[in-house]
Design a protein around this motif. Structure first.
Motif: not given
Length: 259
Positions: A77-80, A160-164
């Motif tokens: 979700m890009g939240l965490v 980190a990549w998926i959230a970013a």
């Protein structure tokens, strides 16, 4: 489904035969939803560290693997952002979320993921067009920050990549200036990448396209979007968004392959 009758002639309870037991993945989604709601209700700032997996497991009465899955879902979700050896940190606060209904539709018809991905393409195409038309000469600070974070996340961790990645694409569409377009886009985007990265959520198995040795390819499919926005080139932006979509669809097709 039909109900029977009791000994007194009253209608019996409906037969729940098709209803299956709640799976661990469903429990993790419930935990993820509560954590997300807490982030929203408490208006948690970026870089706030969440409690440890052990503490969250105790709080929710869940196992640590279930909490771990929930945190990986929140990464999508890009939240965490999950920082190995440090914990889970807030990176983005959601506004309006309609993800539940979109995800439910996808759960009911797994074959429709291609249609949903196409809708994602259409929404991002509209977003990038309007971003350029609205601010051809500037106003891209949020997108630049998101893109720089995306570059910095390469090779650090899958989370980190998926959230970013989620934050970057949302920032692009948000630049259109329409919060409803952004909300719908984020919900559709989340449903697609949840399907794409389901093996990672369930087992923490890193997919082939997120391995460190292909980091350069990850930036290569995002940089043209950023460049087109900087140059105010609508045609190039649409081409870059479509190329990203085509690469994503390749990932969806081979999502169960770890190599």
């Amino acid at each position: 489904m039909k109900s029977g009758t009791t000994g007194r002639g009253r209608p019996g309870p409906v037969d729940l035969g098709p209803v299956r037991p709640v799976t661990v993945s469903r429990l993790s989604e419930l935990v993820a939803e509560q954590i997300r709601d807490f982030i929203v209700s408490e208006d948690l700032a970026e870089n706030i560290r969440l409690p440890s997996e052990r503490d969250l497991a105790a709080r929710f009465g869940a196992s640590r693997p279930t909490v771990s899955q929930a945190l990986r879902t929140l990464s999508l979700m890009g939240l965490v952002e999950i920082r190995p050896g440090s914990g889970a940190y807030v990176v983005h606060r959601p506004d309006r979320i309609i993800t539940a209904s979109v995800s439910l539709m996808l759960d009911l018809d797994r074959e429709s993921v291609a249609d949903l991905a196409e809708l994602r393409l259409w929404l991002e195409s509209i977003g990038v067009q309007e971003a350029i038309r609205r601010e051809p000469a500037g106003g891209l600070d949020e997108v630049r920050v998101a893109f720089n974070r995306l570059k910095e996340s390469v090779g650090s961790s899958t989370s980190a990549w998926i959230a970013a990645d989620t934050v970057f694409h949302a920032a692009v569409v948000r630049r259109s200036g329409n919060p409803f377009l952004t909300s719908i886009y984020e919900s559709v985007h989340l449903a697609v990448i949840r399907y794409e990265h389901d093996p990672w959520i369930q087992t923490e198995r890193v997919p082939a396209w997120l391995k460190p040795n292909v980091a350069g390819k990850l930036i290569a499919i995002h940089e043209p979007i950023m460049n087109a926005l900087e140059e105010g080139d609508e045609e190039a932006a649409l081409a870059a968004v479509r190329h990203h979509h085509e690469v994503m669809m390749e990932h969806v097709k081979r999502r169960h392959s770890p190599r």
